[in-house]
Structures are given as C-alpha cells and as structure tokens.
Design a protein around this motif. Sequence first.
Motif, PDB file in Angstrom:
ATOM      1  N   UNK A 103      32.521  40.559  16.530  1.00 48.16           N
ATOM      2  CA  UNK A 103      33.329  39.625  15.754  1.00 48.16           C
ATOM      3  C   UNK A 103      34.627  39.344  16.505  1.00 48.16           C
ATOM      4  N   UNK A 104      35.025  40.272  17.397  1.00 52.00           N
ATOM      5  CA  UNK A 104      36.187  40.042  18.251  1.00 52.00           C
ATOM      6  C   UNK A 104      35.831  38.994  19.289  1.00 52.00           C
ATOM      7  N   UNK A 105      36.849  38.326  19.794  1.00 51.56           N
ATOM      8  CA  UNK A 105      36.635  37.333  20.835  1.00 51.56           C
ATOM      9  C   UNK A 105      36.246  37.991  22.147  1.00 51.56           C
ATOM     10  N   UNK A 106      35.337  37.361  22.842  1.00 52.42           N
ATOM     11  CA  UNK A 106      34.984  37.814  24.178  1.00 52.42           C
ATOM     12  C   UNK A 106      36.145  37.508  25.117  1.00 52.42           C
ATOM     13  N   UNK A 107      36.414  38.402  26.036  1.00 52.02           N
ATOM     14  CA  UNK A 107      37.475  38.200  27.019  1.00 52.02           C
ATOM     15  C   UNK A 107      36.797  37.627  28.264  1.00 52.02           C
ATOM     16  N   UNK A 108      36.610  36.301  28.243  1.00 53.43           N
ATOM     17  CA  UNK A 108      35.896  35.616  29.319  1.00 53.43           C
ATOM     18  C   UNK A 108      36.856  34.692  30.052  1.00 53.43           C
ATOM     19  N   UNK A 109      36.804  34.723  31.388  1.00 50.08           N
ATOM     20  CA  UNK A 109      37.668  33.882  32.214  1.00 50.08           C
ATOM     21  C   UNK A 109      36.826  33.215  33.301  1.00 50.08           C
ATOM     22  N   UNK A 110      36.474  31.956  33.084  1.00 45.08           N
ATOM     23  CA  UNK A 110      35.683  31.206  34.059  1.00 45.08           C
ATOM     24  C   UNK A 110      36.413  30.962  35.372  1.00 45.08           C
ATOM     25  N   UNK A 111      37.735  31.112  35.360  1.00 46.09           N
ATOM     26  CA  UNK A 111      38.501  30.928  36.591  1.00 46.09           C
ATOM     27  C   UNK A 111      38.157  31.994  37.635  1.00 46.09           C
ATOM     28  N   UNK A 112      37.606  33.106  37.204  1.00 49.84           N
ATOM     29  CA  UNK A 112      37.160  34.130  38.153  1.00 49.84           C
ATOM     30  C   UNK A 112      36.101  33.526  39.074  1.00 49.84           C
ATOM     31  N   UNK A 113      35.182  32.782  38.502  1.00 52.32           N
ATOM     32  CA  UNK A 113      34.133  32.132  39.287  1.00 52.32           C
ATOM     33  C   UNK A 113      34.727  31.039  40.166  1.00 52.32           C
ATOM     34  N   UNK A 114      35.627  30.249  39.601  1.00 48.96           N
ATOM     35  CA  UNK A 114      36.259  29.160  40.360  1.00 48.96           C
ATOM     36  C   UNK A 114      36.969  29.717  41.593  1.00 48.96           C
ATOM     37  N   UNK A 115      37.769  30.770  41.392  1.00 48.16           N
ATOM     38  CA  UNK A 115      38.507  31.361  42.518  1.00 48.16           C
ATOM     39  C   UNK A 115      37.568  31.948  43.561  1.00 48.16           C
ATOM     40  N   UNK A 116      36.524  32.612  43.114  1.00 42.02           N
ATOM     41  CA  UNK A 116      35.564  33.191  44.047  1.00 42.02           C
ATOM     42  C   UNK A 116      34.886  32.105  44.875  1.00 42.02           C
ATOM     43  N   UNK A 117      34.436  31.046  44.216  1.00 40.22           N
ATOM     44  CA  UNK A 117      33.768  29.960  44.929  1.00 40.22           C
ATOM     45  C   UNK A 117      34.716  29.280  45.919  1.00 40.22           C
ATOM     46  N   UNK A 118      35.977  29.135  45.526  1.00 40.26           N
ATOM     47  CA  UNK A 118      36.957  28.505  46.416  1.00 40.26           C
ATOM     48  C   UNK A 118      37.182  29.352  47.668  1.00 40.26           C
ATOM     49  N   UNK A 119      37.049  30.652  47.543  1.00 40.00           N
ATOM     50  CA  UNK A 119      37.257  31.539  48.675  1.00 40.00           C
ATOM     51  C   UNK A 119      36.005  31.843  49.471  1.00 40.00           C
ATOM     52  N   UNK A 120      34.877  31.313  49.034  1.00 39.84           N
ATOM     53  CA  UNK A 120      33.606  31.572  49.725  1.00 39.84           C
ATOM     54  C   UNK A 120      33.506  30.658  50.934  1.00 39.84           C
ATOM     55  N   UNK A 121      33.596  31.240  52.116  1.00 40.71           N
ATOM     56  CA  UNK A 121      33.594  30.443  53.346  1.00 40.71           C
ATOM     57  C   UNK A 121      32.202  29.959  53.727  1.00 40.71           C
ATOM     58  N   UNK A 122      31.202  30.740  53.476  1.00 38.50           N
ATOM     59  CA  UNK A 122      29.828  30.395  53.850  1.00 38.50           C
ATOM     60  C   UNK A 122      29.035  30.081  52.587  1.00 38.50           C
ATOM     61  N   UNK A 123      28.105  29.135  52.655  1.00 37.61           N
ATOM     62  CA  UNK A 123      27.298  28.831  51.464  1.00 37.61           C
ATOM     63  C   UNK A 123      26.607  30.069  50.880  1.00 37.61           C
ATOM     64  N   UNK A 124      26.176  30.983  51.746  1.00 35.79           N
ATOM     65  CA  UNK A 124      25.479  32.181  51.258  1.00 35.79           C
ATOM     66  C   UNK A 124      26.417  33.074  50.450  1.00 35.79           C
ATOM     67  N   UNK A 125      27.698  33.076  50.791  1.00 39.19           N
ATOM     68  CA  UNK A 125      28.638  33.955  50.101  1.00 39.19           C
ATOM     69  C   UNK A 125      28.947  33.477  48.679  1.00 39.19           C
ATOM     70  N   UNK A 126      28.593  32.236  48.357  1.00 40.75           N
ATOM     71  CA  UNK A 126      28.787  31.746  46.984  1.00 40.75           C
ATOM     72  C   UNK A 126      27.949  32.536  45.996  1.00 40.75           C
TER      73      UNK A 126
END
Length: 164
Positions: free
Chosen positions: A17-40
């Motif tokens: 019933x409590x809110x989930x502590x979800x942050x989609x920006x974690x994925x955004x930041x990771x993808x932005x820092x992924x230099x190689x397509x495989x690292x995504x």
Amino acid sequence: MRLGLAVLFMAASPAMAQELVYDGQITVRCLAGAEMPESRRACVGLAADSCMNNTPGGSSTVGMGGCLSKELDWWDVRLNEVYGQLMAKSRANDEEMASMGSHLPTQAPALRDMQRAWITFRDNKCAYEATLWQGGTGAGPAYAGCLMNTTAEQVFFLEEAVAW
C-alpha cells in the motif's frame, strides 16, 4: 495475461500500500553513460533493483513484481517512441522508393507485421517463463522481469534500425 498477473501480485499484500520508490532516471543515466551498444544491456533492471532495495517490502514477491512492472512501463514508453520514429522513417523510405518507381517490398508494413509478431512472441515467451515456477509465488515477478528484459531488447533492436 500481463494485466492478470500484475493485478494478482499488486493486490496480494497490504505492505505494498506504500508507494514504490522507483526512479526511471537511473536507467536514463546508465544509458547516457553506456559507450558501447552492448553495454546498454547492463542498464536493464537497474531501476527495478534500486526500487526493490529502497522500497519497504520491495524484496517481497509483491514488491519485486511492482518494481519490475514500473521499469517495464518505462521501457514500454521508450518502445512506443522508437517504434514511432522507425515507422516514420520507414514510411519516408517507402515514399522515396515509390517515387523512383521501385517495386521492392515496402518497409512500413513489414515493420508493423514484425512488431505484431514480436508482441505475440514476447507474451508467449514470458508466459512460458512463468510456468517454470510451477505455480509458485515467483511466477509473477518472473513474468514481469521477462517482459521488462524482452521489451528492452526490442527497444535496442529498433534503436539500431533507426540509426541505419
């Protein structure tokens, strides 16, 4: 089936019933820092994992399913965006080829048909994965995790096609 499983594990526990502590920006930041397509690929699941670790009850079956579903929703939005981009590109290519008198197969209908077949494949693949839990409580999170991972892989495939 996705909705049925989501309802099953979301309604199963008052702890969620409590809110989930979800942050989609974690994925955004990771993808932005992924230099190689495989690292995504290493970015898939990070936000769900963080949600499970930071939500009270997040390691329960219900919590896991909820966090995985939140990240699935993030990937699904991205899937629809990139599909729209690729469809626009495919239609433009089809129009250009038609203006030159080409009789080659058109891209837009092939893309549509591929995506429809992929949805069926994804749903069946994940339904099978859930059966591996033989009715156990892990089936819901397994199904949601499979949907998340398979959807992310399709996003990567479509993004590569947009870049061609």
